[in-house]
Design a protein around this motif. Structure first.
Motif, mmCIF file in Angstrom:
data_model
loop_
_atom_site.group_PDB
_atom_site.id
_atom_site.type_symbol
_atom_site.label_atom_id
_atom_site.label_comp_id
_atom_site.label_asym_id
_atom_site.label_seq_id
_atom_site.Cartn_x
_atom_site.Cartn_y
_atom_site.Cartn_z
ATOM 1 N N MET A 128 0.776 -1.416 0.707
ATOM 2 C CA MET A 128 -0.190 -0.018 -0.729
ATOM 3 C C MET A 128 1.212 0.868 -0.009
ATOM 4 O O MET A 128 1.261 2.025 0.739
ATOM 5 C CB MET A 128 -0.693 0.493 1.305
ATOM 6 C CG MET A 128 -1.580 0.873 1.196
ATOM 7 S SD MET A 128 -2.793 0.913 2.788
ATOM 8 C CE MET A 128 -3.429 2.462 3.279
ATOM 9 N N LEU A 141 -2.392 7.952 0.650
ATOM 10 C CA LEU A 141 -2.351 6.747 2.176
ATOM 11 C C LEU A 141 -2.192 7.189 3.383
ATOM 12 O O LEU A 141 -2.779 6.888 4.288
ATOM 13 C CB LEU A 141 -0.388 6.240 1.088
ATOM 14 C CG LEU A 141 -0.047 5.461 2.172
ATOM 15 C CD1 LEU A 141 -1.039 4.127 2.958
ATOM 16 C CD2 LEU A 141 1.167 5.024 2.269
ATOM 17 N N SER A 169 -5.954 7.516 4.991
ATOM 18 C CA SER A 169 -5.951 5.996 4.932
ATOM 19 C C SER A 169 -5.830 5.745 6.198
ATOM 20 O O SER A 169 -6.066 5.028 7.064
ATOM 21 C CB SER A 169 -5.954 5.441 3.700
ATOM 22 O OG SER A 169 -5.752 3.892 4.553
ATOM 23 N N PHE A 189 -10.886 7.103 5.238
ATOM 24 C CA PHE A 189 -11.258 6.191 4.263
ATOM 25 C C PHE A 189 -11.670 7.225 2.454
ATOM 26 O O PHE A 189 -11.274 6.709 2.181
ATOM 27 C CB PHE A 189 -11.727 4.808 4.383
ATOM 28 C CG PHE A 189 -10.608 4.918 5.070
ATOM 29 C CD1 PHE A 189 -9.974 4.083 5.131
ATOM 30 C CD2 PHE A 189 -11.427 4.295 6.742
ATOM 31 C CE1 PHE A 189 -8.820 3.296 6.035
ATOM 32 C CE2 PHE A 189 -10.937 3.273 8.013
ATOM 33 C CZ PHE A 189 -9.555 3.019 7.409
ATOM 34 N N SER A 197 -9.503 9.568 1.515
ATOM 35 C CA SER A 197 -8.569 9.023 1.007
ATOM 36 C C SER A 197 -8.780 7.868 -0.939
ATOM 37 O O SER A 197 -8.318 8.386 -1.824
ATOM 38 C CB SER A 197 -7.896 7.392 1.721
ATOM 39 O OG SER A 197 -7.307 6.287 1.387
ATOM 40 N N GLU A 198 -9.582 7.733 -0.109
ATOM 41 C CA GLU A 198 -10.569 6.998 -1.808
ATOM 42 C C GLU A 198 -10.749 8.290 -2.649
ATOM 43 O O GLU A 198 -10.294 8.526 -3.416
ATOM 44 C CB GLU A 198 -12.208 6.214 -1.772
ATOM 45 C CG GLU A 198 -12.441 6.370 -2.971
ATOM 46 C CD GLU A 198 -13.361 5.066 -2.962
ATOM 47 O OE1 GLU A 198 -14.394 4.139 -2.988
ATOM 48 O OE2 GLU A 198 -14.701 5.983 -1.971
ATOM 49 N N TYR A 248 -7.652 8.495 -4.034
ATOM 50 C CA TYR A 248 -6.181 7.883 -5.067
ATOM 51 C C TYR A 248 -6.863 8.156 -6.748
ATOM 52 O O TYR A 248 -6.840 8.129 -7.537
ATOM 53 C CB TYR A 248 -6.919 6.874 -4.299
ATOM 54 C CG TYR A 248 -6.150 6.213 -3.415
ATOM 55 C CD1 TYR A 248 -4.298 5.763 -3.806
ATOM 56 C CD2 TYR A 248 -6.096 5.426 -2.489
ATOM 57 C CE1 TYR A 248 -3.726 5.444 -2.912
ATOM 58 C CE2 TYR A 248 -5.513 5.131 -1.472
ATOM 59 C CZ TYR A 248 -3.534 5.290 -2.037
ATOM 60 O OH TYR A 248 -3.053 4.327 -0.904
ATOM 61 N N ASP A 270 -2.605 -0.111 -4.491
ATOM 62 C CA ASP A 270 -2.866 1.009 -3.719
ATOM 63 C C ASP A 270 -4.284 0.705 -3.097
ATOM 64 O O ASP A 270 -4.728 1.047 -1.322
ATOM 65 C CB ASP A 270 -2.667 2.070 -3.552
ATOM 66 C CG ASP A 270 -0.584 1.973 -3.729
ATOM 67 O OD1 ASP A 270 0.089 0.632 -3.374
ATOM 68 O OD2 ASP A 270 -0.014 2.621 -4.385
ATOM 69 N N MET A 302 -6.600 0.072 0.502
ATOM 70 C CA MET A 302 -6.740 0.865 1.001
ATOM 71 C C MET A 302 -7.631 0.735 1.747
ATOM 72 O O MET A 302 -9.067 0.737 2.760
ATOM 73 C CB MET A 302 -7.367 2.191 0.425
ATOM 74 C CG MET A 302 -8.362 3.275 1.386
ATOM 75 S SD MET A 302 -9.636 3.351 0.969
ATOM 76 C CE MET A 302 -9.853 3.788 -0.730
ATOM 77 N N TYR A 303 -9.004 -0.111 0.479
ATOM 78 C CA TYR A 303 -9.691 -0.574 1.172
ATOM 79 C C TYR A 303 -9.940 -1.605 2.603
ATOM 80 O O TYR A 303 -11.385 -2.143 3.330
ATOM 81 C CB TYR A 303 -10.898 -1.662 -0.421
ATOM 82 C CG TYR A 303 -11.152 -0.491 -1.400
ATOM 83 C CD1 TYR A 303 -12.115 0.291 -0.602
ATOM 84 C CD2 TYR A 303 -10.839 -0.243 -2.168
ATOM 85 C CE1 TYR A 303 -12.756 1.612 -1.657
ATOM 86 C CE2 TYR A 303 -11.856 1.504 -2.933
ATOM 87 C CZ TYR A 303 -12.409 1.537 -2.417
ATOM 88 O OH TYR A 303 -13.232 2.628 -3.482
ATOM 89 N N SER A 337 -8.025 -2.241 4.516
ATOM 90 C CA SER A 337 -7.630 -0.991 5.527
ATOM 91 C C SER A 337 -9.059 -0.595 6.413
ATOM 92 O O SER A 337 -8.802 -0.926 7.772
ATOM 93 C CB SER A 337 -6.691 0.206 5.521
ATOM 94 O OG SER A 337 -5.025 -0.039 5.014
ATOM 95 N N SER A 338 -10.096 -0.344 5.409
ATOM 96 C CA SER A 338 -11.161 -0.123 6.045
ATOM 97 C C SER A 338 -11.948 -1.169 5.518
ATOM 98 O O SER A 338 -13.101 -0.692 6.776
ATOM 99 C CB SER A 338 -12.046 1.226 4.855
ATOM 100 O OG SER A 338 -11.961 0.291 3.733
#
Length: 1010
Positions: A46, A165, A168, A173, A176-177, A180, A204, A208-209, A211-212
């Protein structure tokens, strides 16, 4: 003995601005048990994509300046870069700030080189773990590039991905999305969708998804990245291995361990081919595989891999973040294996390295000190623990303040130490501070805060402040009940077990208060309520069982998937400080709306919601005249300093019209009970079905009766029917065969002659019990027997063939007729059984061997014999199971045949099945009622697993019975079921008939559990 220790912060993953897996540094120990939380760190790719942006840009200048200024700035930037590569981050930050001042003086504040310097500084701050500072610095760089109209510049893309990042990492999130998605648009515009850089950002985003907690999207994006990399660079490339590694982590997080292992092993194989078996590139997949084994509970395997990574690093003379992380992970595994001295020696080894890497004033250094302090608690070195934790707390407060969750964690631990050092006033002062600050910063719904309050309650209890202890424990149990009632349904089996282990001490405190105050009505009611809460959670079906099995239920699948995601998001929010929670109210409103809709469309979900909210008053009101309910309770005794190995027992008795339950203390320690239940097993591993072994408990019947039944008998004078739910070792007792001496003096009888005994998993089933299973309602019966445990058909070692099971299946099949399906020999595979998930038969009959291993110890792990893999796993659902076709291959150390299951059906695998249409499971194997005995939570074995899978009744055995006698009993049961119509009536008649022909050693072994 296990010291009760503080809750840890979860690890964060510092960003890496070049293509490689993430390298987290340290995470801290936590929890009231060293088995609570996964402390190992894992590695995800990531990271920022491979654009060669390790600040080589410093060579080119954008406007004419004097050569002196240019050379000075370039020299300082390169020095900062060298310090960063050497991982001397504090010094690198200092030099980078000097470079920023020089850039502003040399080129002016609105200049590309200032933006580049800010970008470098942000990266170093992130690698140090100062994410807020990094976010601010990186944002400043990105804003400056916008002012310069350079949104199409490489640096602008770099900062966009870095911010994605960072957001995230900070659990933001949605932001972050957004970053990205902007990065994808920039790369698509510059290089197109077929570029490798575009694929990297896709990967990446998948991370992130992950991690969420949005596993569905994570899987979608990570699989997309894997497929594109296969197309661009091939399946034998390092980038492809990176994606396999990330997918392995995803499946480990989803507890899909088979798939996780296959992806990670393939990643390892590719890297070994590319870089050799001793290459540093193996670090990431080996570490993730260690992480997967740790989640599964195989701590020895996890430790072995962590030590392998450490050796790889040491052999190459590399002591970077991967090395430091694995030292920390190995220390965690030693702690879980109760090898505290080895854990401490690794922390001592880490000490100077962390100090050199981040400095002695950094939070990571505080975490290290706190970790060591926790281990010193385990070692009972309280003065050393105090010194370490006081220093850790001071450093942490200086960095993030006293309200930070990490500071509260250290403070609660420090309060414990003061109480152990007989400094109650100081302990009370610190606990009070944790309670006040935690209420504001964490809130009652936060399980960490509940854990701190539970520690405070224990302190009250053991300083004779019973009323204060009771009031606080009541608040904790109520808050945890509300929190988990919703989220528990949607979690994986492993997550559910972790939560139960974490919450069990809260309820144990209620038991202890009641045990010490047996006339305190409020304490007794809280004890009964707490016990129901644990068992209600334990017995509820998983959300997978609410969907039904037809395509018409696509809407239900969508609802449950959405509800699972929202529930995970809510759970994540509650782990954060109050100030960092976002959209919590809207998420809870959304969850409530989804639950109402799911309840409207799904009868099983409605029932599950009702079941989990059952109260002791509901049970009392449902009891009929001459009925009684008994909740047996077992809990570890806490002596005010540690949770000891001494297990106490009590009984909670409830009758119609009782104003409150009655509490009857039974045992101050379970040692006498353990001696009475001991059996001379000998050394034979395979002495299960097909052989009779010692059944000493029947010879000790009078003693057992006096110990566990006589004390409560006076409350059952007018009782004819008893619903009873065992706890702890009482799960091993054949209650029906306990002797009963009638007052008339007509000789010895058994309890089965005095009462109609109904064993239940929880007394809530007095309220929720469904109609008995009528034989006329049976639509299909699957009969497994005559199983070949070797692919060759015979075995001189391992699990032997059971000829009686073939005859048993055939005879029952003849009785049942066309509704029966026989699955025998090599066809009786694990895969065949799993295929019935979602469309299971009315009756599932399994005539085979069963196994149940106790909780592993360090010495037991090296035991010679088959099945060592299953013996050593901490998770009890992997240590109990059934043997299917070709099981001996894996049991004796081999690997499964290509594309096939291993033949060992564990309780863990059973729990993941959807058997909601199965009304009765017959486990015609030995000791299938056994499993890990976990206090009042019940048996963590096949009993719990089949209940979780949605089964109504279970017919099981307590000890080995001969192949012939077992077959005889089972055949009679089906014949009686056909004659007497209902399951329970058939079972009662079968026992009556078997008593005429066999001793209690045969008929008393079998129990029917609702």
């Amino acid at each position: 003995m296990t010291a009760s220790t503080p809750r840890a912060e979860q690890p964060k993953f510092p960003p890496c601005h070049y293509r490689q897996e993430q390298e987290p540094l340290l995470t801290s120990h936590s929890g009231s048990s060293h088995k609570n939380i996964d402390h190992t760190c894992c590695y995800t790719a990531m990271s920022i994509t491979q654009f060669c942006w390790r600040f080589l840009f410093v060579i080119s200048l954008q406007v004419p300046v004097t050569a002196l200024y240019a050379q000075d700035w370039k020299a300082v930037i390169n020095k900062a870069d060298s310090l960063q590569k050497a991982q001397n981050f504090p010094a690198a930050i200092k030099v980078s700030k000097e470079a920023l001042k020089l850039a502003k003086a040399s080129f002016g504040e609105i200049h590309l080189n200032c933006a580049a310097t800010l970008m470098q500084l942000g990266e170093i701050q992130a690698e140090l773990g100062d994410y807020m500072a990094s976010d601010s610095t990186t944002s400043a760089s990105r804003n400056l590039l916008r002012k310069l109209n350079l949104t199409d510049h490489q640096y602008y893309l770099n900062t966009t991905v870095t911010l994605a990042l960072l957001r995230s990492i900070q659990n933001k999130f949605s932001q972050s999305e957004t970053y990205y998605q902007e990065a994808l648009q920039l790369i698509e515009k510059a290089k197109g969708k077929e570029s490798f850089d575009y694929v990297d950002i896709i990967g990446d985003m998948g991370s992130m998804y992950l991690s969420s907690g949005n596993y569905a999207k994570a899987e979608e994006w990570l699989l997309l990245a894997l497929g594109l990399k296969a197309k661009l660079v091939g399946k034998q490339s390092e980038p492809y291995a990176n994606s396999l590694n990330n997918l392995g982590q995803l499946y480990a997080e989803k507890d899909d361990f088979a798939r996780a292992e296959s992806y990670l092993q393939e990643s390892i194989r590719i890297r070994e081919k590319l870089f050799g078996s001793d290459g540093l590139a193996l670090g990431a997949p080996l570490s993730n595989l260690a992480y997967a084994y740790g989640r599964q509970g195989d701590y020895q395997a996890s430790l072995k891999l962590a030590l392998r990574v450490i050796k790889l690093q040491e052999d190459k003379g590399v002591k970077d973040r991967v090395y430091l992380t694995q030292l920390n992970n190995a220390a965690t595994m030693y702690t879980r294996l109760r090898e505290f001295s080895k854990a401490d020696s690794l922390y001592v080894k880490l000490h100077p390295m962390i100090a050199a890497s981040v400095g002695t004033s950094h939070r990571q250094y505080a975490v290290l000190l706190s970790n060591r302090g926790v281990v010193q608690l385990y070692l009972n070195n309280y003065e050393s623990a105090r010194q370490l934790l006081e220093k850790a707390y001071g450093i942490n407060v200086a960095n993030v303040g006293e309200k930070h969750p990490g500071s509260l964690n250290m403070l609660a631990s420090l309060a414990q130490v003061y109480s152990y050092l007989n400094r109650p006033q100081e302990a009370d002062s610190l606990y009070r501070k944790v309670r006040v600050l935690g209420a504001t910063e964490l809130g009652m719904q936060n399980l960490d805060y509940s854990e701190y309050l539970n520690k405070y309650s224990q302190f009250y209890l053991h300083t004779n402040q019973v009323d204060s202890a009771l009031a606080m424990t009541g608040k904790v149990v109520a808050a945890v009940s509300v929190n988990l009632t919703r989220s528990f349904l949607y979690q994986t089996t492993r997550q559910q077990e972790n939560l139960l282990v974490k919450c069990a001490p809260f309820v144990s405190t209620a038991f202890e208060i009641a045990y010490n105050a047996p006339r305190n009505v409020d304490a007794i009611q809280l004890a009964y309520s707490g016990n129901l809460f644990l068992k209600n959670l334990l017995l509820n079906q998983h959300v997978n069982q609410f969907n039904g099995n037809t395509q018409a239920n696509d809407r239900l699948h969508s609802l449950t998937d959405t509800l699972r995601l929202v529930s995970n998001q809510i759970a994540t929010q509650y782990t954060l400080p109050v100030a960092q929670r976002t959209d919590l109210d809207s998420l809870e409103t959304k969850a409530e709306t989804l639950e109402k809709e799911l309840a409207r469309q799904s009868a099983p979900f409605r029932q599950a919601q009702q079941d989990v909210r059952t109260r002791w008053e509901d049970i009392r009101n449902a009891l009929k005249p001459h009925e009684a309910a008994i909740e047996f309770v077992s809990f570890p005794f806490h002596n005010g300093r540690t949770q000891t190995d001494s297990i106490r027992y009590l009984a909670l008795v409830l009758r119609p019209n009782d104003p409150a339950p009655h509490l009857v203390p039974l045992l101050t320690d379970e040692a006498p009970l353990r001696r009475l239940l001991a059996r001379r097993r000998g050394a034979a591993l395979y002495a299960t079905r097909g052989s009779e072994i010692d059944t000493d408990q029947l010879a000790q019947g009078d003693s057992l009766y006096r110990l566990i039944w006589h004390p409560i008998e006076q409350l059952l004078a007018d009782t004819k029917t008893v619903y009873f739910s065992p706890a702890g070792l009482l799960h091993q007792v054949a209650f029906a065969a306990l002797p009963y001496h009638s007052k008339s003096g007509n000789g010895a009888n058994y309890l089965i002659d005095r009462y109609q005994l109904k064993q239940v998993s929880s007394t809530r089933q007095v309220v929720t019990q469904a109609a008995d299973v009528a034989y006329s309602a049976v639509e299909s019966v699957h009969l497994y027997g005559g199983i070949q445990y070797d692919s060759t058909g015979g075995s001189t070692e391992g699990w032997p063939y059971l000829p009686g099971t073939q005859q048993e299946a055939e005879q029952i099949g003849q009785l049942v007729g066309s509704k029966a399906q026989l699955i025998t020999g090599s066809n009786a595979t694990e895969t065949h059984l799993k295929r019935v998930s979602g469309q299971s038969p009315t009756v599932l009959h399994l005539a085979t061997h069963g196994f149940s291993f106790p909780e592993p110890t360090v010495s037991a792990i090296s035991t010679v014999g088959g099945g060592n893999t299953f013996r050593r796993i901490s998770n009890p659902l992997f240590r109990t199971g059934l043997l299917m076709a070709d099981a001996n291959r894996v049991w004796q150390g081999g690997t499964p045949a290509l594309g096939k299951d291993d033949g060992v059906l564990t309780a863990y695998e059973v729990a993941s099945l959807n058997l909601s249409t199965t009304k009765l499971v017959v486990l015609s194997a030995c000791e299938t009622a056994m499993g890990d005995i976990r206090g009042s939570e019940g048996v963590f074995g096949l009993q719990r697993a089949f209940k979780m899978a949605g089964v109504r009744y279970l017919l099981m055995s307590l000890w080995p019975v001969s192949d012939q006698a077992t077959s005889h009993l089972m055949t009679r049961f089906y014949r009686n079921w056909k004659k007497y119509k209902t399951t329970r009536r058939a079972f009662e008649q079968t026992l009556t008939q078997m008593r005429r022909q066999y001793p209690p050693a045969v008929w008393a072994s079998f129990i029917l559990v609702e």
